[in-house]
Design a protein around this motif. Structure first.
Motif, PDB file in Angstrom:
ATOM      1  N   ARG A 256       0.860  -1.180   0.000  1.00 20.47           N
ATOM      2  CA  ARG A 256       0.000   0.000   0.000  1.00 20.47           C
ATOM      3  C   ARG A 256       0.899   1.233   0.000  1.00 20.47           C
ATOM      4  N   VAL A 257       0.942   1.945  -1.111  1.00 18.30           N
ATOM      5  CA  VAL A 257       1.829   3.093  -1.243  1.00 18.30           C
ATOM      6  C   VAL A 257       1.100   4.426  -1.066  1.00 18.30           C
ATOM      7  N   LEU A 258      -0.217   4.391  -1.074  1.00 17.62           N
ATOM      8  CA  LEU A 258      -1.012   5.597  -0.840  1.00 17.62           C
ATOM      9  C   LEU A 258      -2.313   5.175  -0.177  1.00 17.62           C
TER      10      LEU A 258
ATOM     11  N   ASP B 105       3.663  -3.092  -6.783  1.00 13.64           N
ATOM     12  CA  ASP B 105       4.818  -3.973  -6.644  1.00 13.64           C
ATOM     13  C   ASP B 105       6.044  -3.104  -6.911  1.00 13.64           C
ATOM     14  N   ILE B 106       7.093  -3.267  -6.103  1.00 13.99           N
ATOM     15  CA  ILE B 106       8.266  -2.408  -6.206  1.00 13.99           C
ATOM     16  C   ILE B 106       9.523  -3.261  -6.206  1.00 13.99           C
ATOM     17  N   GLU B 107      10.455  -2.939  -7.099  1.00 11.47           N
ATOM     18  CA  GLU B 107      11.802  -3.504  -7.099  1.00 11.47           C
ATOM     19  C   GLU B 107      12.757  -2.328  -7.234  1.00 11.47           C
ATOM     20  N   ALA B 108      13.651  -2.157  -6.268  1.00  7.08           N
ATOM     21  CA  ALA B 108      14.582  -1.029  -6.312  1.00  7.08           C
ATOM     22  C   ALA B 108      15.929  -1.473  -5.763  1.00  7.08           C
TER      23      ALA B 108
ATOM     24  N   VAL C  97       1.996  -0.271 -10.586  1.00 12.04           N
ATOM     25  CA  VAL C  97       0.782   0.022  -9.821  1.00 12.04           C
ATOM     26  C   VAL C  97      -0.232  -1.073 -10.128  1.00 12.04           C
ATOM     27  N   ARG C  98      -0.642  -1.775  -9.085  1.00 10.60           N
ATOM     28  CA  ARG C  98      -1.593  -2.881  -9.249  1.00 10.60           C
ATOM     29  C   ARG C  98      -3.026  -2.377  -9.311  1.00 10.60           C
ATOM     30  N   GLU C  99      -3.354  -1.448  -8.453  1.00 13.39           N
ATOM     31  CA  GLU C  99      -4.681  -0.842  -8.469  1.00 13.39           C
ATOM     32  C   GLU C  99      -4.628   0.443  -7.659  1.00 13.39           C
ATOM     33  N   GLY C 100      -5.559   1.324  -7.954  1.00 13.88           N
ATOM     34  CA  GLY C 100      -5.587   2.541  -7.171  1.00 13.88           C
ATOM     35  C   GLY C 100      -6.565   3.562  -7.710  1.00 13.88           C
ATOM     36  N   VAL C 101      -6.758   4.576  -6.899  1.00 17.29           N
ATOM     37  CA  VAL C 101      -7.597   5.706  -7.265  1.00 17.29           C
ATOM     38  C   VAL C 101      -6.975   6.948  -6.643  1.00 17.29           C
ATOM     39  N   ILE C 102      -6.947   8.027  -7.410  1.00 16.89           N
ATOM     40  CA  ILE C 102      -6.429   9.302  -6.917  1.00 16.89           C
ATOM     41  C   ILE C 102      -7.537  10.326  -7.047  1.00 16.89           C
ATOM     42  N   TYR C 103      -7.779  11.052  -5.961  1.00 20.46           N
ATOM     43  CA  TYR C 103      -8.823  12.071  -5.945  1.00 20.46           C
ATOM     44  C   TYR C 103      -8.207  13.420  -6.281  1.00 20.46           C
TER      45      TYR C 103
END
Length: 75
Positions: free
Chosen positions: A28-30, A40-43, A60-66
């Motif tokens: 969960r990034v946001l 998913d992150i690889e760094a 980004v697997r899924e999300g919504v930005i308001y």
């Protein structure tokens, strides 16, 4: 899950070196009033302090930005 592997070389405390890898799956990034998103992150980050190299990718697997109603913002 989030995983951090590797190390930080401290043979010279004023000039450390890096060999780090970060992986995250479905992280969960946001999650706030601006939206929600999982990714998913690889760094990785490696090399001497003076010339450290960093790279990676994010999916980004899924999300919504308001997006706020800009007519309500007074500048």
């Amino acid at each position: 899950p989030v995983t951090l592997e590797g190390g930080i070389g401290i043979a010279k405390l004023a000039a450390p070196s890096f060999d780090l890898r970060l992986t995250a799956t479905n992280a969960r990034v946001l999650d706030n009033e601006q939206g929600r998103a999982t990714a998913d992150i690889e760094a990785s980050m490696y090399g001497p302090f003076e010339r450290v190299y960093a790279n990676g990718r994010v999916r980004v697997r899924e999300g919504v930005i308001y997006i706020p109603d800009l007519s309500l913002i007074h500048i």
